[in-house]
Design a protein around this motif. Structure first.
Motif, PDB file in Angstrom:
ATOM      1  N   THR A   6      44.928  69.497  30.299  1.00  0.00           N
ATOM      2  CA  THR A   6      43.683  68.950  30.834  1.00  0.00           C
ATOM      3  C   THR A   6      43.784  68.850  32.348  1.00  0.00           C
ATOM      4  OG1 THR A   6      43.529  67.588  28.832  1.00  0.00           O
ATOM      5  CG2 THR A   6      42.043  67.036  30.648  1.00  0.00           C
ATOM      6  N   TYR A  62      41.925  67.241  35.870  1.00  0.00           N
ATOM      7  CA  TYR A  62      40.996  66.294  36.473  1.00  0.00           C
ATOM      8  C   TYR A  62      40.884  66.579  37.969  1.00  0.00           C
ATOM      9  CZ  TYR A  62      40.392  63.035  32.540  1.00  0.00           C
ATOM     10  OH  TYR A  62      40.044  62.453  31.345  1.00  0.00           O
ATOM     11  N   GLY A  81      36.716  57.865  41.498  1.00  0.00           N
ATOM     12  CA  GLY A  81      37.591  57.977  40.351  1.00  0.00           C
ATOM     13  C   GLY A  81      37.756  59.425  39.928  1.00  0.00           C
ATOM     14  N   PRO A  82      38.818  59.727  39.183  1.00  0.00           N
ATOM     15  CA  PRO A  82      39.021  61.102  38.694  1.00  0.00           C
ATOM     16  C   PRO A  82      37.885  61.523  37.770  1.00  0.00           C
ATOM     17  CG  PRO A  82      41.015  59.788  38.444  1.00  0.00           C
ATOM     18  CD  PRO A  82      39.921  58.843  38.803  1.00  0.00           C
ATOM     19  N   PHE A 121      36.947  64.547  34.794  1.00  0.00           N
ATOM     20  CA  PHE A 121      37.403  65.613  33.902  1.00  0.00           C
ATOM     21  C   PHE A 121      36.777  66.929  34.325  1.00  0.00           C
ATOM     22  CE2 PHE A 121      38.640  67.311  29.749  1.00  0.00           C
ATOM     23  CZ  PHE A 121      37.687  68.287  29.517  1.00  0.00           C
ATOM     24  N   GLN A 126      39.626  71.550  29.793  1.00  0.00           N
ATOM     25  CA  GLN A 126      40.755  71.360  28.885  1.00  0.00           C
ATOM     26  C   GLN A 126      40.911  72.607  28.033  1.00  0.00           C
ATOM     27  OE1 GLN A 126      41.376  67.502  26.907  1.00  0.00           O
ATOM     28  NE2 GLN A 126      41.465  68.585  24.959  1.00  0.00           N
ATOM     29  N   PRO A 146      45.241  65.777  21.950  1.00  0.00           N
ATOM     30  CA  PRO A 146      43.812  65.661  22.242  1.00  0.00           C
ATOM     31  C   PRO A 146      43.250  64.265  22.038  1.00  0.00           C
ATOM     32  CG  PRO A 146      44.141  66.816  20.179  1.00  0.00           C
ATOM     33  CD  PRO A 146      45.492  66.658  20.805  1.00  0.00           C
ATOM     34  N   LEU A 177      46.623  58.657  29.209  1.00  0.00           N
ATOM     35  CA  LEU A 177      46.730  59.791  30.106  1.00  0.00           C
ATOM     36  C   LEU A 177      47.791  59.512  31.157  1.00  0.00           C
ATOM     37  CD1 LEU A 177      43.000  60.759  30.737  1.00  0.00           C
ATOM     38  CD2 LEU A 177      44.569  61.596  28.990  1.00  0.00           C
ATOM     39  N   PHE A 230      48.989  60.686  34.769  1.00  0.00           N
ATOM     40  CA  PHE A 230      48.666  61.439  35.974  1.00  0.00           C
ATOM     41  C   PHE A 230      49.889  61.536  36.876  1.00  0.00           C
ATOM     42  CE2 PHE A 230      43.972  61.767  36.002  1.00  0.00           C
ATOM     43  CZ  PHE A 230      43.653  60.919  34.956  1.00  0.00           C
ATOM     44  N   THR A 280      36.327  52.751  23.714  1.00  0.00           N
ATOM     45  CA  THR A 280      37.615  52.518  24.348  1.00  0.00           C
ATOM     46  C   THR A 280      37.457  52.383  25.858  1.00  0.00           C
ATOM     47  OG1 THR A 280      38.605  53.886  22.610  1.00  0.00           O
ATOM     48  CG2 THR A 280      40.001  53.300  24.471  1.00  0.00           C
ATOM     49  N   TYR A 316      39.703  51.281  29.668  1.00  0.00           N
ATOM     50  CA  TYR A 316      41.036  51.308  30.264  1.00  0.00           C
ATOM     51  C   TYR A 316      41.025  50.688  31.657  1.00  0.00           C
ATOM     52  CZ  TYR A 316      40.977  55.387  27.101  1.00  0.00           C
ATOM     53  OH  TYR A 316      40.808  56.246  26.029  1.00  0.00           O
ATOM     54  N   TYR A 368      43.421  51.346  35.147  1.00  0.00           N
ATOM     55  CA  TYR A 368      44.462  52.112  35.809  1.00  0.00           C
ATOM     56  C   TYR A 368      44.704  51.524  37.197  1.00  0.00           C
ATOM     57  CZ  TYR A 368      43.981  56.039  32.499  1.00  0.00           C
ATOM     58  OH  TYR A 368      43.965  56.841  31.378  1.00  0.00           O
ATOM     59  N   GLN A 392      46.102  52.773  41.014  1.00  0.00           N
ATOM     60  CA  GLN A 392      46.483  53.907  41.859  1.00  0.00           C
ATOM     61  C   GLN A 392      47.088  53.378  43.141  1.00  0.00           C
ATOM     62  OE1 GLN A 392      43.387  56.773  43.161  1.00  0.00           O
ATOM     63  NE2 GLN A 392      44.863  58.362  42.657  1.00  0.00           N
ATOM     64  N   LEU A 446      48.437  57.621  39.629  1.00  0.00           N
ATOM     65  CA  LEU A 446      47.503  56.848  38.812  1.00  0.00           C
ATOM     66  C   LEU A 446      48.212  56.485  37.522  1.00  0.00           C
ATOM     67  CD1 LEU A 446      44.462  56.064  39.057  1.00  0.00           C
ATOM     68  CD2 LEU A 446      43.974  58.075  37.690  1.00  0.00           C
ATOM     69  N   ILE A 462      48.345  54.064  33.940  1.00  0.00           N
ATOM     70  CA  ILE A 462      47.574  53.227  33.035  1.00  0.00           C
ATOM     71  C   ILE A 462      48.205  51.849  32.935  1.00  0.00           C
ATOM     72  CG2 ILE A 462      48.796  53.961  30.951  1.00  0.00           C
ATOM     73  CD1 ILE A 462      45.928  53.841  29.604  1.00  0.00           C
ATOM     74  N   PHE A 488      41.157  51.308  38.874  1.00  0.00           N
ATOM     75  CA  PHE A 488      40.078  52.061  38.253  1.00  0.00           C
ATOM     76  C   PHE A 488      39.900  51.626  36.806  1.00  0.00           C
ATOM     77  CE2 PHE A 488      38.930  55.173  41.377  1.00  0.00           C
ATOM     78  CZ  PHE A 488      40.070  55.403  42.121  1.00  0.00           C
ATOM     79  N   ASN A 492      40.560  65.105  26.067  1.00  0.00           N
ATOM     80  CA  ASN A 492      41.142  63.991  26.800  1.00  0.00           C
ATOM     81  C   ASN A 492      40.255  63.658  27.984  1.00  0.00           C
ATOM     82  OD1 ASN A 492      43.406  63.367  25.247  1.00  0.00           O
ATOM     83  ND2 ASN A 492      44.536  65.077  26.100  1.00  0.00           N
ATOM     84  N   GLU A 493      38.991  63.391  27.696  1.00  0.00           N
ATOM     85  CA  GLU A 493      38.047  63.105  28.763  1.00  0.00           C
ATOM     86  C   GLU A 493      37.779  61.621  28.836  1.00  0.00           C
ATOM     87  OE1 GLU A 493      34.331  65.167  28.527  1.00  0.00           O
ATOM     88  OE2 GLU A 493      33.723  64.537  30.540  1.00  0.00           O
ATOM     89  N   GLN A 494      38.148  61.055  29.944  1.00  0.00           N
ATOM     90  CA  GLN A 494      37.835  59.673  30.230  1.00  0.00           C
ATOM     91  C   GLN A 494      36.890  59.638  31.422  1.00  0.00           C
ATOM     92  OE1 GLN A 494      41.407  57.297  30.609  1.00  0.00           O
ATOM     93  NE2 GLN A 494      42.208  57.967  28.638  1.00  0.00           N
ATOM     94  N   PHE A 532      35.653  57.656  34.566  1.00  0.00           N
ATOM     95  CA  PHE A 532      36.189  56.657  35.490  1.00  0.00           C
ATOM     96  C   PHE A 532      35.096  56.006  36.335  1.00  0.00           C
ATOM     97  CE2 PHE A 532      40.852  56.933  35.386  1.00  0.00           C
ATOM     98  CZ  PHE A 532      41.005  58.029  34.548  1.00  0.00           C
ATOM     99  N   GLY A 533      35.338  54.737  36.651  1.00  0.00           N
ATOM    100  CA  GLY A 533      34.472  54.044  37.591  1.00  0.00           C
ATOM    101  C   GLY A 533      34.844  54.411  39.023  1.00  0.00           C
ATOM    102  N   PRO A 534      34.135  53.839  39.989  1.00  0.00           N
ATOM    103  CA  PRO A 534      34.342  54.194  41.394  1.00  0.00           C
ATOM    104  C   PRO A 534      35.582  53.559  42.015  1.00  0.00           C
ATOM    105  CG  PRO A 534      32.642  52.544  41.214  1.00  0.00           C
ATOM    106  CD  PRO A 534      33.006  52.923  39.814  1.00  0.00           C
TER     107      PRO A 534
END
Lengths: 110, 114
Positions: free
Chosen positions: A34, A36, A43-44, A46, A49, A93, A98, A100, B31, B33, B35, B37, B43, B45, B90, B101-103, B105-107
């Protein structure tokens, strides 16, 4: 989690194709690759993938050789707005956790 | 419409203080999360909640306490702030049925501890 290695930085010019290669020698059978993108002060996000061969979307292409020990993110005809940090991640998946790394800082110049 | 929002965007405070960062997502995800950084852009978790229940708790000092009043919110409370807590935090969310695996993210919230 499979560890990834990617270049720290890359420079390019507008209109060029940028290829970022990520090494993941100990990738597991059920791992996906994946990518990003993170712009400064955001923020990161996506990008793409894949599991094997080639995946393409409106943003990028992802090339994965048969042994899956590496992958290459290809950004076609970059513009200044593609300047960002690009992260390569490897994991199953449905992975909630995750991981990074340091990412690759891509700087696009006019 | 903002998908994942965080408040505040910037937070400057003194060592020893207690502070909270709020996160909300309007994507209907189960879900969420947190994080951290650091200055080197790594970054990592910290926590993950699935439908208000804690599912991931990495090696984080117990001064950090997440709270999820409902599945659309995940707040982070930090007690007795230390200099090393300075970082960008974040919040992120993801759907329950994940083939990617797509999350989202906020700013980010930039926390500076003086």
């Amino acid at each position: 989690l499979a560890k990834t290695t990617q270049p720290i930085s890359m420079d390019s010019y507008e209109g060029q194709e940028v290829n970022i290669t990520c090494s993941h020698n100990n990738i597991a059978t059920n791992d996906y690759i994946t990518w990003y993108q993170q712009f400064p002060s955001q923020g990161p996000r996506f990008i793409i993938q894949g599991y094997k061969t080639k995946v393409t979307n409106e943003v990028a292409s992802l090339f994965i050789p048969a042994d899956r020990k590496s992958s290459t993110l290809s950004l076609p005809r970059v513009s200044l707005s593609d300047t960002a940090v690009y992260y390569c991640l490897v994991g199953p998946p449905n992975d909630y956790k995750l991981s990074f790394g340091a990412g690759t800082t891509v700087t696009v110049r006019a | 419409d903002t998908a994942v929002s965080q408040t505040p965007k910037y937070l400057v405070t003194q060592m020893g203080n207690d502070k909270s960062i709020k996160c909300e997502q309007n994507l209907g995800h189960d879900t969420m999360y947190w994080y951290k950084q650091d200055s080197k852009k790594f970054l990592k978790i910290m926590f993950s909640y699935n439908n208000k229940e804690l599912i991931i708790n990495e090696t984080v000092p117990n001064r950090f306490s997440p709270k999820s009043p409902d599945k659309a919110h995940l707040n982070l409370h930090i007690n007795s702030l230390e200099l090393g807590d300075s970082a960008v935090y974040f919040c992120a969310s993801s759907p329950r049925d994940k083939t990617y695996n797509e999350q989202f993210f906020g700013p980010g919230t930039r926390l500076t501890v003086l």
